[in-house]
Design an enzyme around this catalytic site. Structure first.
Site, PDB file in Angstrom:
ATOM      1  N   LYS A 180       0.898  -1.376  -0.193  1.00 49.19           N
ATOM      2  CA  LYS A 180      -0.048   0.275  -0.144  1.00 49.19           C
ATOM      3  C   LYS A 180       0.662   1.241   0.317  1.00 49.19           C
ATOM      4  O   LYS A 180       1.386   1.457   0.980  1.00 49.19           O
ATOM      5  CB  LYS A 180      -0.847   0.488   0.860  1.00 49.19           C
ATOM      6  CG  LYS A 180      -2.062   0.539   1.248  1.00 49.19           C
ATOM      7  CD  LYS A 180      -1.952   2.191   1.307  1.00 49.19           C
ATOM      8  CE  LYS A 180      -2.291   3.234   2.214  1.00 49.19           C
ATOM      9  NZ  LYS A 180      -1.736   4.030   2.697  1.00 49.19           N
ATOM     10  N   GLU A 191       8.233   0.489  12.454  1.00 52.45           N
ATOM     11  CA  GLU A 191       9.109   1.438  12.044  1.00 52.45           C
ATOM     12  C   GLU A 191       8.903   3.195  12.775  1.00 52.45           C
ATOM     13  O   GLU A 191       8.065   3.196  11.078  1.00 52.45           O
ATOM     14  CB  GLU A 191      10.576   1.335  10.764  1.00 52.45           C
ATOM     15  CG  GLU A 191      11.705   2.096  11.376  1.00 52.45           C
ATOM     16  CD  GLU A 191      11.952   3.487  11.112  1.00 52.45           C
ATOM     17  OE1 GLU A 191      11.139   4.486  12.239  1.00 52.45           O
ATOM     18  OE2 GLU A 191      11.969   4.201  10.239  1.00 52.45           O
ATOM     19  N   CYS A 201      12.977   9.857   9.965  1.00 53.72           N
ATOM     20  CA  CYS A 201      12.876   9.702  11.548  1.00 53.72           C
ATOM     21  C   CYS A 201      13.851   9.326  11.907  1.00 53.72           C
ATOM     22  O   CYS A 201      14.498   9.737  13.537  1.00 53.72           O
ATOM     23  CB  CYS A 201      12.198   8.512  11.113  1.00 53.72           C
ATOM     24  SG  CYS A 201      12.743   7.133  10.538  1.00 53.72           S
ATOM     25  N   GLU A 218       8.017  14.641  17.452  1.00 50.37           N
ATOM     26  CA  GLU A 218       9.366  14.474  16.090  1.00 50.37           C
ATOM     27  C   GLU A 218       7.884  15.779  15.020  1.00 50.37           C
ATOM     28  O   GLU A 218       6.952  15.709  15.508  1.00 50.37           O
ATOM     29  CB  GLU A 218       8.351  12.754  16.315  1.00 50.37           C
ATOM     30  CG  GLU A 218       9.128  12.955  14.516  1.00 50.37           C
ATOM     31  CD  GLU A 218       8.950  11.388  14.088  1.00 50.37           C
ATOM     32  OE1 GLU A 218      10.405  11.287  13.294  1.00 50.37           O
ATOM     33  OE2 GLU A 218       7.805  10.866  13.791  1.00 50.37           O
TER      34      GLU A 218
END
Length: 539
Positions: free
Chosen positions: A213, A287, A322, A441
């Site tokens: 996807k 992750e 990240c 983040e």
């Protein structure tokens, strides 16, 4: 070792660099965009399920160029019916694929690497068009790494093997490694080609089929990769469906024939996927991001550490990583000097950006601009919502008492880029370690620099977050370096470097940064095979 090529921004030097890299020069922005735009439009409105085909519903959604705001194509709007077709086809193909010898599978996966290597420039241009990443510093690097990833895992095929066990002299006892079946893979938009490859290549070598996807904002690059792979692989083994999470992602995770899910993305989405997979009791790899610390001691190589901060912060990707070093702790003895050097280099940046394989390491003057222009080092962020989020965090930091926002670089002045999603890098100093800017983040070009004088205390401070993906320490003191690698709570800890994700470097998180690892032989065996114990009694 790649040759270091020191260049300037003069036209003669740029031409020389392009010649070394084998890159075609374009006279105008429209010329640069023509080829990837034509490719995006050819792929518009299509999934790849046994071939390019529209969504069963016929629905599509717009995909935009973040540098101009223009619509570059339309992605097929996938739903449960499309996912079911892809998974059913994958299940049939996987039953035959798993019966091939591992060396035969490896040879085909390695052949995929050769095919992708021949299309590096095409894939790089398409990626820059849809993600806004600068082609020279980001997209071409990523396109090169995906071919390397397929070659790497293709060569590891013979290592898919079990062990004999001295259980009983009369009983032949051994273990074997067998594929899990159909793997559902879901990726984000920040490095779509590489993340797809790191999930796909080991899964295929291990004998599985994969249904991807794609990310809503970046569907075309991975769709083109899927089309190229299907020139080599059996039909149905790899499919790509575009669409949104609830309509396409959730049916993929919940499909009864999907036996493994691997996901890279946000913590909140990862939690939901984990819950859905738990209902089926299937394994997952997650992750989920980070707030990565970089610790610079007073004895570190100063120039290397400053350049390392620029690379570690992934400024050429607008901080959309990240593993970005969004918390930088600098010893008080060099803090002020470090901040001055860092902001100066971002403003007129001449920092190394290593390129893999046949590409050349360059030292070029930094500038923001058209992502498809060879002179551009920093492109755009991915979308207006992402830009708005970054700007909210910057405003929040500016409003904090005692904080200073060092805004760096300069926005492009080209009128054709006036609607582009550009944002200036920001280095905060004097900000609280408890600030939301320092704790959450951001996924943008924003970092916080803190002073410290106590080594153990700063290690504790670096660990005082829910994230645990990546960390780095910069020092020439081996004892302190080893102490830091033991103490830092992260899946990847690097000393005097902060390399990007690449094959043979196992990557994964602690705490809310995720579950499992990607990128190595061990991760291929652990996450894409089941272990079976066989005991044969001859007595």
């Amino acid at each position: 070792m790649a040759t270091m090529l020191r260049t300037s921004t003069s036209s003669s030097t740029s031409t020389s660099a392009s010649r070394v890299l084998g890159i075609r020069s374009f006279a105008t922005k429209s010329d640069r965009a023509a080829a990837p735009l034509a490719l995006a439009q050819r792929l518009s409105g299509k999934h790849f399920i046994g071939g390019l085909r529209p969504a069963k519903s016929g629905a599509v959604f717009d995909v935009h160029n973040p540098a101009t705001g223009e619509t570059i194509g339309h992605a097929a709007l996938g739903d449960e019916a499309d996912i079911n077709d892809a998974v059913t086809l994958a299940s049939r193909a996987q039953k035959e694929w798993r019966e091939q010898s591992v060396r035969a599978r490896g040879a085909l996966v390695a052949k995929c690497g050769e095919v992708l290597r021949a299309h590096v420039e095409e894939l790089a241009q398409l990626t820059s068009l849809e993600t806004g990443k600068a082609i020279r510093t980001e997209s071409r690097v990523e396109a090169g790494l995906i071919s390397d990833t397929f070659s790497f895992f293709g060569g590891l095929a013979p290592e898919i093997k079990g062990q004999t066990i001295p259980f009983n002299p009369s009983v032949l006892t051994y273990t074997s490694r067998e594929p899990v079946g159909v793997v559902g893979a879901i990726i984000p938009w920040n490095a779509p080609l590489l993340l797809f490859a790191l999930k796909l290549a080991p899964a295929l070598v291990a004998g599985n089929a994969v249904v991807l996807k794609s990310a809503e904002a970046a569907p075309f690059g991975v769709l083109r990769v899927t089309e190229l792979l299907n020139q080599v692989l059996p039909s149905g083994l790899v499919s790509t469906v575009s669409g949104y999470g609830k309509q396409a992602g959730t049916p993929l995770v919940r499909h009864p024939l999907v036996k493994k899910v691997t996901f890279t993305g946000s913590v909140d989405t990862g939690r939901e996927i984990y819950k859905q997979a738990a209902e089926k009791l299937i394994p997952v790899t997650l992750e989920l991001g980070g707030k990565s610390p970089m610790i610079v001691l007073e004895d570190a190589n100063f120039e290397k550490a400053v350049n390392g901060a620029i690379l570690s912060m992934r400024f050429t990707r607008q901080g959309q990583s990240c593993t970005a070093a969004s918390r930088i702790y600098v010893h008080e003895a060099i803090h002020d000097k470090f901040v001055a050097a860092l902001t100066e280099k971002i403003n007129a940046l001449k920092a190394p950006f290593p390129l893999p394989l046949s590409f050349v390491e360059t030292l070029l003057t930094e500038r923001m601009g058209d992502p498809l222009d060879e002179a551009t080092d920093i492109g755009t962020v991915i979308s207006k919502p992402q830009l708005d989020k970054i700007q909210r965090y910057i405003a929040l930091g500016k409003g904090e008492q005692g904080a200073t926002a060092h805004e760096c670089s300069a926005l492009p002045t080209d009128a054709s880029l006036s609607k582009g999603l550009y944002v200036r890098p920001v280095v905060f100093t004097g900000i609280s370690n408890q600030s939301r800017v320092a704790r959450e983040e951001i996924f943008g070009p924003v970092t916080c620099v803190f002073k410290f004088n106590d080594f153990d205390a700063v290690l504790d401070e670096a660990n005082s977050t829910e994230y645990g993906l990546s960390a780095s320490v910069w020092t020439n003191d081996l004892q302190k370096a080893l102490h830091a690698t033991r103490k830092l709570e992260a899946g990847v800890v690097q000393v005097n470097q902060n390399a990007v994700v690449q094959p043979n470097l196992p990557v994964g998180g602690w705490k809310v940064s995720g579950l499992g690892r990607e990128g190595s032989l061990e991760t291929m065996l652990e996450h894409f095979t089941h272990s079976k114990t066989v005991a044969i009694n001859f007595a």
